[in-house]
Design a protein around this motif. Structure first.
Motif, PDB file in Angstrom:
ATOM      1  N   SER A  49     101.479  29.060   1.942  1.00 40.61           N
ATOM      2  CA  SER A  49     102.615  29.927   2.259  1.00 40.61           C
ATOM      3  C   SER A  49     103.735  29.132   2.907  1.00 40.61           C
ATOM      4  O   SER A  49     104.928  29.348   2.621  1.00 40.61           O
ATOM      5  N   LYS A  50     103.357  28.217   3.787  1.00 39.18           N
ATOM      6  CA  LYS A  50     104.357  27.386   4.459  1.00 39.18           C
ATOM      7  C   LYS A  50     105.109  26.520   3.450  1.00 39.18           C
ATOM      8  O   LYS A  50     106.331  26.383   3.525  1.00 39.18           O
ATOM      9  N   VAL A  51     104.384  25.966   2.508  1.00 39.37           N
ATOM     10  CA  VAL A  51     105.011  25.127   1.489  1.00 39.37           C
ATOM     11  C   VAL A  51     105.929  25.964   0.593  1.00 39.37           C
ATOM     12  O   VAL A  51     107.029  25.529   0.231  1.00 39.37           O
ATOM     13  N   VAL A  52     105.489  27.180   0.245  1.00 34.57           N
ATOM     14  CA  VAL A  52     106.314  28.065  -0.590  1.00 34.57           C
ATOM     15  C   VAL A  52     107.627  28.382   0.121  1.00 34.57           C
ATOM     16  O   VAL A  52     108.697  28.395  -0.497  1.00 34.57           O
ATOM     17  N   LEU A 109     101.308  34.711  -3.893  1.00 34.44           N
ATOM     18  CA  LEU A 109     102.113  33.689  -3.223  1.00 34.44           C
ATOM     19  C   LEU A 109     103.246  33.161  -4.099  1.00 34.44           C
ATOM     20  O   LEU A 109     104.079  32.374  -3.640  1.00 34.44           O
ATOM     21  N   GLY A 110     103.292  33.607  -5.353  1.00 31.27           N
ATOM     22  CA  GLY A 110     104.307  33.088  -6.267  1.00 31.27           C
ATOM     23  C   GLY A 110     103.945  31.731  -6.827  1.00 31.27           C
ATOM     24  O   GLY A 110     104.819  30.915  -7.129  1.00 31.27           O
ATOM     25  N   LEU A 111     102.623  31.482  -6.959  1.00 32.88           N
ATOM     26  CA  LEU A 111     102.125  30.188  -7.423  1.00 32.88           C
ATOM     27  C   LEU A 111     101.265  30.370  -8.666  1.00 32.88           C
ATOM     28  O   LEU A 111     100.691  31.435  -8.889  1.00 32.88           O
ATOM     29  N   THR A 112     101.158  29.306  -9.427  1.00 36.19           N
ATOM     30  CA  THR A 112     100.238  29.284 -10.557  1.00 36.19           C
ATOM     31  C   THR A 112      99.583  27.906 -10.622  1.00 36.19           C
ATOM     32  O   THR A 112     100.254  26.880 -10.479  1.00 36.19           O
ATOM     33  N   VAL A 113      98.252  27.883 -10.782  1.00 38.19           N
ATOM     34  CA  VAL A 113      97.540  26.608 -10.921  1.00 38.19           C
ATOM     35  C   VAL A 113      97.731  26.158 -12.365  1.00 38.19           C
ATOM     36  O   VAL A 113      97.068  26.643 -13.284  1.00 38.19           O
ATOM     37  N   ALA A 114      98.646  25.233 -12.568  1.00 38.97           N
ATOM     38  CA  ALA A 114      99.037  24.828 -13.922  1.00 38.97           C
ATOM     39  C   ALA A 114      98.182  23.693 -14.465  1.00 38.97           C
ATOM     40  O   ALA A 114      98.177  23.446 -15.675  1.00 38.97           O
TER      41      ALA A 114
END
Length: 536
Positions: free
Chosen positions: A117-120, A26-31
């Motif tokens: 996905s919607k938020v991205v 999704l192009g995300l990372t749990v930072a």
């Protein structure tokens, strides 16, 4: 990668959420993770985040208070609520805080993926709009305009770089459509008679700046597609390239002359070049405008030419390269033979052809001398006094005039003196400073100044104090730092505009030189600027 923080007081819930989603896809990372609202706000104050996924029922500070704090302090933050309580109080708080999704536990993998996905997609749209705004703002800056003008000069003065390079750079400067459109070049300047009086306030240097400012302002108001630039070799002239037919170019020329005449009380001379199509032909089109200006200026001084005198180039590209080669190598007799042959052929054809050739040979020699870092005595006199060519009315006289200038250039190039070599190195440095954004090699530069690459490399290091490669890299880095500090352009754009092969190589070289990534440098520069702002 967009940064996500998960907020829940139960560690197993946080771990479960980590495992439910393919974050990388999704192009995300749990930072980061937080066990309550207080801890989450502490982390938000230290590092930037794009998305917060939070529970509502937590100790210390619950989700309602966290959402309200985020709404007030971080309005751009995207919020997703995952809770086990279907409570009107919680739902109302979520609605008030503009939460992007409100999911009930146990949330399924598909539900969470769809919400994220919607938020991205929203973040991507916002980022795209911001990037476009930054690019638009940058295109309004003086720095961008200077780079665009330099690109135009490069197209008309240097060897054509090739379709791919020109196409990429032309897109940057919003000129890509110009490569497929027929264009004409114009050259404009005040006539010599405008400063042949005794009025000290009307000298060329005093009139040059107001002429350029008036001309640029008028060109910006012209409704048809047109670009204006100035060639440093000819500071008294202003050049333009315009799309359309001859009527369009002549209409602009008439309006331009009227505007300047009203404000300076002198009517400028405007030369209109021959039509050309495609970037690779712009060099010839530009030269034809220079020739047209010279011939028009000569006529303003009472020297009438044959009818039909235009700016069409006489000297072929291949012959021009031969003339330039003999001049740089100091091959005196070969140079004379080419001059005599070309002048004789043009003279036997027509007087107009003969005059054009003299001007074109002169411009070629003058440009060659400038690029080689020499400026011999006599250079510039034909350009400043175009009517001088009237006295060169035989092949012998024209040959003698051009040979005297050529001989002076050859002597300086072949002198081998310390001054000559220093001038050459200074000219090489100037060339690099003007062309750092393009591909520059040591062998290409050595050939340009008629030196062997090995000797040129050693001479450059001895005179400048650093190697050729290091000098070019340092100059490119200096410009890259300027773009990082003063624009919002991405790394790929900055690397392209400063001559680095790609963003990855640029980032690697930057980190090696500055000890941090370009992004970190930009962030540090931004924080320093904010801290240095005057206190209210």
């Amino acid at each position: 990668m967009y940064r996500v923080m998960i907020v829940d007081d139960e560690p197993e819930i946080r771990m479960g959420l980590r495992l439910k989603v393919d974050w990388d896809l999704l192009g995300l990372t749990v930072a980061a993770e937080a066990s309550n609202g207080v801890e989450a706000l502490e982390k938000l104050e230290v590092d930037p985040y794009d998305i917060v996924v939070t529970d509502m029922n937590m100790p210390a500070m619950n989700g309602v208070s966290l959402l309200e704090a985020c709404r007030l302090r971080y309005p751009q933050l995207k919020l997703i609520v995952i809770t086990g309580y279907e409570d009107f109080h919680y739902a109302h708080a979520a609605l008030k805080s503009k939460v992007r999704d409100y999911l009930l536990k146990p949330v399924s993998q598909d539900e969470l993926t769809e919400a994220l996905s919607k938020v991205v997609r929203e973040l991507e749209e916002a980022r795209s709009a911001m990037n476009q705004q930054e690019v638009t703002q940058w295109r309004m800056t003086r720095y961008f305009k200077e780079m665009k003008e330099h690109f135009l000069v490069h197209l008309v003065k240097e060897e054509w770089a090739g379709a791919s390079v020109v196409q990429e750079r032309s897109k940057w400067f919003q000129l890509d459509s110009w490569g497929a459109a027929p264009v004409r070049f114009l050259a404009a300047g005040l006539p010599v008679r405008a400063w042949q009086g005794t009025d000290e306030e009307r000298t060329p240097d005093k009139l040059r700046l107001p002429f350029e400012l008036i001309g640029r302002e008028f060109a910006e108001s012209w409704e048809e597609p047109l670009e204006v630039f100035r060639d440093p070799n000819y500071p008294g002239l202003l050049h333009a390239v315009i799309q359309g037919d001859l009527d369009s170019a002549q209409r602009f020329a008439r309006a331009f002359k009227d505007c300047v005449s009203r404000q300076l009380a002198y009517e400028p001379v405007v030369g209109v070049g021959e039509p050309v199509l495609g970037f690779e032909a712009w060099k010839e089109g530009y030269l034809s405008a220079l020739l047209a200006w010279n011939m028009t200026e000569s006529r303003t001084q009472g020297w009438e030419q044959d009818s039909g005198a235009g700016g069409k180039v006489v000297l072929s590209e291949d012959t021009a390269k031969i003339v330039q080669k003999y001049l740089l190598r100091g091959e005196f007799e070969q140079f004379r033979q080419v001059l005599r042959r070309e002048l004789g052929a043009a003279f036997s054809h027509s007087g107009v052809q003969f005059v054009k050739l003299i001007f074109q040979l002169y411009v070629l020699m003058d440009t060659t001398a400038h690029n080689a870092g020499v400026r011999p005595v006599g250079s510039g006199q034909l350009w400043i006094r175009p009517g001088l060519v009237h006295s060169l009315n035989t092949v012998e006289k024209a040959e003698e005039f051009l040979m005297s200038l050529g001989t002076a250039i050859m002597r300086q190039l072949k002198s081998g003196s310390e001054d000559a070599e220093q001038s050459m190195i200074e000219a090489a440095q100037q060339y690099i400073q003007e062309n750092y954004m393009y591909e520059i090699s040591l062998s290409m530069l050595a050939e340009r100044f008629n030196y062997h690459p090995t000797y040129f490399s050693e001479l450059f290091k001895a005179k400048v104090g650093t190697t050729f490669i290091q000098y070019v890299t340092d100059l490119r880095m200096k410009q890259a730092v300027h773009l990082l500090e003063d624009t919002g352009l991405g790394l790929a754009d900055i690397s392209e505009l400063t001559g680095f092969s790609n963003a990855s190589y640029f980032s690697s070289k930057f980190k090696k030189l500055y000890g941090m990534s370009p992004s970190d440098y930009r962030q540090q520069a931004s924080e320093k600027f904010n801290n240095e702002e005057p206190k209210k």
